[in-house]
Write an enzyme that holds these catalytic residues in place. Structure first.
Site, mmCIF file in Angstrom:
data_model
loop_
_atom_site.group_PDB
_atom_site.id
_atom_site.type_symbol
_atom_site.label_atom_id
_atom_site.label_comp_id
_atom_site.label_asym_id
_atom_site.label_seq_id
_atom_site.Cartn_x
_atom_site.Cartn_y
_atom_site.Cartn_z
ATOM 1 N N LYS A 234 0.828 -1.217 0.000
ATOM 2 C CA LYS A 234 0.000 0.000 0.000
ATOM 3 C C LYS A 234 0.864 1.270 0.000
ATOM 4 O O LYS A 234 0.640 2.172 -0.786
ATOM 5 C CB LYS A 234 -0.919 0.035 1.243
ATOM 6 C CG LYS A 234 -1.883 -1.135 1.339
ATOM 7 C CD LYS A 234 -2.858 -0.953 2.487
ATOM 8 C CE LYS A 234 -2.207 -0.954 3.876
ATOM 9 N NZ LYS A 234 -1.686 -2.286 4.297
ATOM 10 N N ARG B 297 -9.374 0.989 9.511
ATOM 11 C CA ARG B 297 -8.961 -0.383 9.807
ATOM 12 C C ARG B 297 -10.070 -1.172 10.467
ATOM 13 O O ARG B 297 -9.920 -2.382 10.692
ATOM 14 C CB ARG B 297 -7.772 -0.369 10.753
ATOM 15 C CG ARG B 297 -6.471 -0.302 10.025
ATOM 16 C CD ARG B 297 -5.343 -0.667 10.954
ATOM 17 N NE ARG B 297 -4.233 -1.113 10.165
ATOM 18 C CZ ARG B 297 -3.038 -0.533 10.140
ATOM 19 N NH1 ARG B 297 -2.787 0.467 10.899
ATOM 20 N NH2 ARG B 297 -2.089 -0.985 9.372
ATOM 21 N N ARG C 229 11.370 -7.146 4.584
ATOM 22 C CA ARG C 229 11.368 -5.708 4.861
ATOM 23 C C ARG C 229 11.987 -5.409 6.235
ATOM 24 O O ARG C 229 12.689 -4.425 6.405
ATOM 25 C CB ARG C 229 9.934 -5.173 4.813
ATOM 26 C CG ARG C 229 9.848 -3.663 5.022
ATOM 27 C CD ARG C 229 8.448 -3.133 4.821
ATOM 28 N NE ARG C 229 7.630 -3.276 6.008
ATOM 29 C CZ ARG C 229 6.337 -2.926 6.077
ATOM 30 N NH1 ARG C 229 5.712 -2.452 5.028
ATOM 31 N NH2 ARG C 229 5.660 -3.081 7.198
ATOM 32 N N ARG D 141 11.837 -1.207 11.568
ATOM 33 C CA ARG D 141 10.579 -1.145 12.313
ATOM 34 C C ARG D 141 10.501 -2.288 13.318
ATOM 35 O O ARG D 141 10.695 -3.441 12.971
ATOM 36 C CB ARG D 141 9.384 -1.219 11.345
ATOM 37 C CG ARG D 141 9.099 0.105 10.680
ATOM 38 C CD ARG D 141 8.022 -0.009 9.634
ATOM 39 N NE ARG D 141 6.799 -0.651 10.123
ATOM 40 C CZ ARG D 141 5.647 -0.598 9.476
ATOM 41 N NH1 ARG D 141 5.545 0.070 8.334
ATOM 42 N NH2 ARG D 141 4.585 -1.211 9.943
ATOM 43 N N ARG E 65 -0.026 -9.445 13.526
ATOM 44 C CA ARG E 65 -0.629 -8.326 12.780
ATOM 45 C C ARG E 65 -1.555 -8.854 11.689
ATOM 46 O O ARG E 65 -2.636 -8.296 11.453
ATOM 47 C CB ARG E 65 0.460 -7.461 12.151
ATOM 48 C CG ARG E 65 1.028 -6.429 13.117
ATOM 49 C CD ARG E 65 2.353 -5.864 12.640
ATOM 50 N NE ARG E 65 2.254 -5.086 11.420
ATOM 51 C CZ ARG E 65 3.288 -4.835 10.619
ATOM 52 N NH1 ARG E 65 4.480 -5.341 10.897
ATOM 53 N NH2 ARG E 65 3.131 -4.107 9.543
#
Ligand code: IMP
Ligand code: MG
Length: 375
Positions: free
Chosen positions: A195, A269, A308, A314, A325
């Site tokens: 996204k 969300r 990633r 992160r 998640r």
């Protein structure tokens, strides 16, 4: 918000009378100080400056001469870059004097450059520039602007002397050109669907405003705002941030809807957030046109996110948190699709492929939406 139409364009109210008056007084005071015991020559640049000049004159308490230049540089809403002098000033009125140019607005600075060149040739003792409005983002010259009423963003404005093809000069306050709305969309999909990557390309190509709750959270956390401190606890665990916190952050952004459109990434969300978003948008006379969902199989997502995590830095990009998640996504977030489906505003796009391939699919989906609803 007040709206007016001049020729073919719509303008919305932007700067009120009080703010303008304050800026005019400020400039008058600064020039009084600069003048000391000298009688300055004000050179008003017509036509745009006629309102500013008369108001400035009323507030300026020292002796002064008033002269007028008439120039032309703008056609429609664009600076043409070529400035013509239509009414000139005799040299003896300028020679040996303290001269202050009065401009309504300095945009690229082309007009100003021409004026300075013309006036310098008439040998003033000193030359200063006063403008009511200044657009620093548009200014291309180095010449300093000595007295500025107020700085404004690079937007086209009318009123208080300023025109759009000769109309709007007599409006007592300032209006700005209304952006034509293109599309407001939600870019949707599980974590790792791409996204963020895709949204960044879309805003480049379409000129939309990007609203990513993930970035918002990180920004608030970095600045340790109240909302940020609260959000941090949930994010570090891989949990969804409670609605009140997220909505607070979104509200701040949607408050200024002056853009061709929003792309929401990571919001809404939950179905509740979707309802709140509809309400916030409606208050601004706006509407979400579509939710576009990037479809990527689950195991591929885990692989992408772990990858990633190696470079993103992160804390939530480790396999355990990633699986958590994703689970959260499938239970709480996926139902948002249905909310938009029921309103006929849902499009699914295959998110597997190269960045460019997926982007082409998105652009195609967006072009279909535009055909459906002219804003
Ligand atoms: P510049 O030469 O680009 O600095 O533009 C200066 C002249 O363009 C001003 O004196 C105005 O007449 C016109 N202009 C610049 N920006 C605006 C605007 O936002 N609204 C109306 N006129 C403008
Ligand atoms: Mg002008």
């Amino acid at each position: 918000m007040k709206e007016i139409t001049l020729h073919d364009k719509t303008f919305t109210s932007y700067i009120g009378k009080k703010k303008i008056a304050k800026a005019v007084k400020k400039v008058a005071k600064e020039i009084e100080i600069y003048a000391e015991d000298d009688t300055v020559v004000f050179v008003s640049v017509l036509k745009g400056s006629f309102v500013f000049t008369t108001d400035l004159a009323k507030h300026y308490k020292k002796p002064a001469f008033f002269e007028f230049y008439r120039l032309k540089s703008y056609e429609g809403t664009n600076s043409t870059g070529n400035v013509r002098i239509l009414v000139d000033i005799d040299k003896e009125l300028i020679e040996g004097k303290k001269v202050v140019v009065i401009e309504d607005i300095v945009d690229t600075g082309n007009t100003l450059e021409k004026i300075i060149e013309e006036l310098q040739a008439k040998n003033p003792a000193d030359l200063k520039i006063a403008t009511l409005f200044f657009k620093p983002e548009a200014y291309k010259k180095d010449y300093p602007i000595d007295f500025v009423g107020m700085e404004i963003p690079n937007k086209f404005i009318v009123g208080y002397g300023l025109d759009y093809d000769e109309l709007g000069r007599n409006l007592p306050e300032i209006y700005k050109l209304k952006e034509k709305r293109m599309i407001d969309l939600v870019l949707f999909g599980p974590p790792g669907a791409g996204k963020g990557t895709q949204a960044k390309i879309l805003i480049e190509k379409l000129g939309l405003t990007y609203i990513a709750t993930g970035d918002l959270f990180r920004h608030h956390i970095k600045n340790q705002t109240e909302l940020g401190k609260k959000a941090q606890v949930f994010i570090n665990r891989g949990d969804l941030v409670p609605d009140e916190i997220t909505i607070g952050m979104i509200e701040e952004i949607v408050a200024d809807p002056d853009t061709k459109g929003f792309i929401f990434d990571g919001f809404p969300r939950t179905v509740k957030q979707a309802e709140v978003l509809d309400k916030l948008m409606k208050e601004k006379d706006l509407i979400i046109d579509v939710l576009i969902s990037l479809d990527v199989p689950k195991e591929r997502l885990v692989k992408r996110l772990v990858e990633r995590g190696k470079t993103s830095g992160r804390v939530d990009d480790n396999e355990e948190t990633i699986r958590h998640r994703l689970a959260q996504y499938y239970s709480f977030t996926e139902p948002v699709k249905r909310y938009y489906k029921e309103q006929g505003k849902f499009i699914e796009v295959d998110g597997v492929g190269s960045i460019e391939e997926v982007n082409q699919r998105l652009l195609k989906a967006i072009s279909k939406v535009e055909l459906r609803g002219e804003k």
